[in-house]
Scaffold this motif. Sequence first.
Motif, PDB file in Angstrom:
ATOM      1  N   LEU A  83      -7.228 -31.141  11.169  1.00 48.44           N
ATOM      2  CA  LEU A  83      -5.918 -30.552  11.303  1.00 48.44           C
ATOM      3  C   LEU A  83      -4.910 -31.598  11.505  1.00 48.44           C
ATOM      4  CD1 LEU A  83      -6.567 -26.933  12.807  1.00 48.44           C
ATOM      5  CD2 LEU A  83      -6.171 -27.409  10.371  1.00 48.44           C
ATOM      6  N   ARG A  84      -5.105 -32.835  11.713  1.00 49.14           N
ATOM      7  CA  ARG A  84      -4.315 -33.957  11.797  1.00 49.14           C
ATOM      8  C   ARG A  84      -3.508 -34.462  10.769  1.00 49.14           C
ATOM      9  NH1 ARG A  84      -7.056 -36.461  17.480  1.00 49.14           N
ATOM     10  NH2 ARG A  84      -5.910 -34.992  19.093  1.00 49.14           N
ATOM     11  N   SER A  85      -2.193 -34.567  10.766  1.00 47.46           N
ATOM     12  CA  SER A  85      -1.663 -35.634  10.019  1.00 47.46           C
ATOM     13  C   SER A  85      -0.487 -36.440  10.807  1.00 47.46           C
ATOM     14  CB  SER A  85      -1.001 -34.773   8.807  1.00 47.46           C
ATOM     15  OG  SER A  85       0.086 -33.990   9.391  1.00 47.46           O
ATOM     16  N   THR A  86       0.114 -37.354  10.198  1.00 45.69           N
ATOM     17  CA  THR A  86       1.218 -38.107  10.998  1.00 45.69           C
ATOM     18  C   THR A  86       2.343 -38.354  10.136  1.00 45.69           C
ATOM     19  OG1 THR A  86       0.100 -40.155   9.676  1.00 45.69           O
ATOM     20  CG2 THR A  86      -0.707 -39.714  11.868  1.00 45.69           C
ATOM     21  N   GLY A  87       3.377 -38.339  10.867  1.00 43.99           N
ATOM     22  CA  GLY A  87       4.904 -38.507  10.494  1.00 43.99           C
ATOM     23  C   GLY A  87       5.183 -39.882  10.004  1.00 43.99           C
ATOM     24  N   GLU A  88       6.206 -40.091   9.694  1.00 41.00           N
ATOM     25  CA  GLU A  88       6.686 -41.293   9.418  1.00 41.00           C
ATOM     26  C   GLU A  88       6.537 -42.431  10.512  1.00 41.00           C
ATOM     27  OE1 GLU A  88      10.573 -41.535   7.550  1.00 41.00           O
ATOM     28  OE2 GLU A  88       9.881 -40.160   5.680  1.00 41.00           O
ATOM     29  N   ASP A  89       6.794 -41.913  11.696  1.00 41.33           N
ATOM     30  CA  ASP A  89       6.767 -42.770  12.867  1.00 41.33           C
ATOM     31  C   ASP A  89       5.508 -42.783  13.591  1.00 41.33           C
ATOM     32  OD1 ASP A  89       6.559 -40.396  13.863  1.00 41.33           O
ATOM     33  OD2 ASP A  89       8.245 -40.620  15.532  1.00 41.33           O
ATOM     34  N   GLY A  90       4.364 -42.024  12.729  1.00 45.34           N
ATOM     35  CA  GLY A  90       2.983 -42.107  13.323  1.00 45.34           C
ATOM     36  C   GLY A  90       2.712 -40.854  14.261  1.00 45.34           C
ATOM     37  N   GLU A  91       3.707 -40.192  14.423  1.00 46.44           N
ATOM     38  CA  GLU A  91       3.364 -39.075  15.476  1.00 46.44           C
ATOM     39  C   GLU A  91       2.513 -37.984  14.711  1.00 46.44           C
ATOM     40  OE1 GLU A  91       5.499 -35.690  18.362  1.00 46.44           O
ATOM     41  OE2 GLU A  91       6.758 -36.842  16.762  1.00 46.44           O
ATOM     42  N   VAL A  92       1.355 -37.538  15.373  1.00 49.58           N
ATOM     43  CA  VAL A  92       0.503 -36.631  15.063  1.00 49.58           C
ATOM     44  C   VAL A  92       1.027 -35.300  14.832  1.00 49.58           C
ATOM     45  CG1 VAL A  92      -1.686 -35.643  15.606  1.00 49.58           C
ATOM     46  CG2 VAL A  92      -1.311 -38.130  16.035  1.00 49.58           C
ATOM     47  N   LEU A  93       0.910 -34.691  13.686  1.00 47.21           N
ATOM     48  CA  LEU A  93       1.556 -33.456  13.537  1.00 47.21           C
ATOM     49  C   LEU A  93       0.230 -32.603  12.934  1.00 47.21           C
ATOM     50  CD1 LEU A  93       4.554 -34.496  11.341  1.00 47.21           C
ATOM     51  CD2 LEU A  93       4.535 -34.057  13.726  1.00 47.21           C
ATOM     52  N   GLN A  94       0.471 -31.304  13.097  1.00 48.56           N
ATOM     53  CA  GLN A  94      -0.361 -30.396  12.867  1.00 48.56           C
ATOM     54  C   GLN A  94      -0.467 -29.703  11.346  1.00 48.56           C
ATOM     55  OE1 GLN A  94      -2.782 -29.992  15.093  1.00 48.56           O
ATOM     56  NE2 GLN A  94      -1.361 -31.276  15.961  1.00 48.56           N
ATOM     57  N   ARG A  95      -1.477 -29.822  10.634  1.00 53.42           N
ATOM     58  CA  ARG A  95      -1.475 -29.531   9.162  1.00 53.42           C
ATOM     59  C   ARG A  95      -1.786 -28.068   9.570  1.00 53.42           C
ATOM     60  NH1 ARG A  95      -6.248 -32.333   6.489  1.00 53.42           N
ATOM     61  NH2 ARG A  95      -5.189 -31.715   4.758  1.00 53.42           N
ATOM     62  N   PRO A  96      -1.425 -27.079   8.117  1.00 54.27           N
ATOM     63  CA  PRO A  96      -1.737 -25.911   8.137  1.00 54.27           C
ATOM     64  C   PRO A  96      -3.065 -25.445   7.735  1.00 54.27           C
ATOM     65  CG  PRO A  96      -0.285 -26.617   6.475  1.00 54.27           C
ATOM     66  CD  PRO A  96      -0.276 -27.665   7.155  1.00 54.27           C
ATOM     67  N   LEU A  97      -3.618 -24.681   7.991  1.00 57.66           N
ATOM     68  CA  LEU A  97      -4.885 -24.174   7.385  1.00 57.66           C
ATOM     69  C   LEU A  97      -4.839 -24.231   6.126  1.00 57.66           C
ATOM     70  CD1 LEU A  97      -5.897 -21.203   9.788  1.00 57.66           C
ATOM     71  CD2 LEU A  97      -6.679 -23.681   9.945  1.00 57.66           C
ATOM     72  N   LEU A  98      -4.042 -24.024   5.383  1.00 55.89           N
ATOM     73  CA  LEU A  98      -4.134 -23.936   3.734  1.00 55.89           C
ATOM     74  C   LEU A  98      -4.232 -25.562   2.875  1.00 55.89           C
ATOM     75  CD1 LEU A  98      -1.074 -21.320   2.895  1.00 55.89           C
ATOM     76  CD2 LEU A  98      -3.642 -21.112   2.487  1.00 55.89           C
ATOM     77  N   ALA A  99      -4.056 -26.450   4.159  1.00 53.32           N
ATOM     78  CA  ALA A  99      -4.105 -27.602   3.658  1.00 53.32           C
ATOM     79  C   ALA A  99      -5.391 -28.179   3.619  1.00 53.32           C
ATOM     80  CB  ALA A  99      -2.955 -28.569   4.280  1.00 53.32           C
ATOM     81  N   LEU A 100      -6.319 -27.593   4.300  1.00 52.28           N
ATOM     82  CA  LEU A 100      -7.604 -28.073   4.372  1.00 52.28           C
ATOM     83  C   LEU A 100      -8.474 -27.950   2.933  1.00 52.28           C
ATOM     84  CD1 LEU A 100      -8.887 -26.178   7.607  1.00 52.28           C
ATOM     85  CD2 LEU A 100      -8.117 -28.501   7.452  1.00 52.28           C
ATOM     86  N   ASP A 101      -9.397 -28.892   2.536  1.00 50.24           N
ATOM     87  CA  ASP A 101     -10.091 -28.816   1.404  1.00 50.24           C
ATOM     88  C   ASP A 101     -10.684 -27.486   1.263  1.00 50.24           C
ATOM     89  OD1 ASP A 101     -12.874 -30.012   0.137  1.00 50.24           O
ATOM     90  OD2 ASP A 101     -10.962 -30.856  -0.784  1.00 50.24           O
TER      91      ASP A 101
END
Length: 287
Positions: A151-169
């Motif tokens: 569930l981890r993604s990153t912003g432009e500055d590298g900060e770890v952001l939370q992906r929504p469940l709908l983004a899961l494969d």
Amino acid sequence: MLIQSRSRPLDLLVVGGLTVDRFADGSSAPGGSVLHAIRAAAERRLRIGVVTAAGPEPEAQAGLVELHRLAAGLEVATHAATWTFRHRDSIDGRRLWLEQRGGPVAWAGGAPDGRRTRAILYAPVADEVDVAALNSWEEVRARSAILQGWLRSTGEDGEVLQRPLLALDDRLCEALGRLDLVVASREDLSAEGDAPSDQLAALRVTLGAGPALVVTDGADGLWLDVGGDREHLPVVWLVEDVPTVGAGDVLATFLTMGAADPPGGWHAHAERAMRVVAEVLDGRKRR
């Protein structure tokens, strides 16, 4: 992996990458769910195997030395770098920045022999465990996953952001839906809203009727959903003024062992796992 056919089966196999964690005071240390899990399990004389990935950084190599000492079996995928995170505390909780990407977890020799472990915990830190791994151990009696790393993604500055469940494969959701247990934290599921009960409901819709689901809520305990029956369990013993890093990993470790058929049912099983977490945190306080 250093598991001999003549030896008795492992109590648990943990699959996930090591990390290098850098803190605001300038210190750094090895981390990752595999390390937090094995420390707690080894203290209780359990036989734990680890499949992990690491690079050449001194912190990562120190983590591997510890794993070699504590694990009954260890396999390491070697890469040019280790997943490296910068940690900062804020009034809203811990914030992370990804400073360096590592490589995937993999093992040699094709699909592992699931008869050599009683349970398996998939514990990625940053999507380094792929769907093929989840589908390679289906004969293991108890299988679970910590959702965090997927569930981890990153912003432009590298900060770890939370992906929504709908983004899961979809393939990942199908594989997770065949497990016995899936664990996530309230922070992991922040994209689904603020209320753990709503997060738990969203997780059930995403993964289907199969696994037991746990959403952890820090000092407020956890939320449990088994077959659609949902309940909140408060902590059995609150340990304050101590670092809680890795507490969720310890909880998932002890929930996994017995997840196929929890002795006394899921409520009692979850309370026992929370008590182990409290013992680990109290041990940190005493050091």
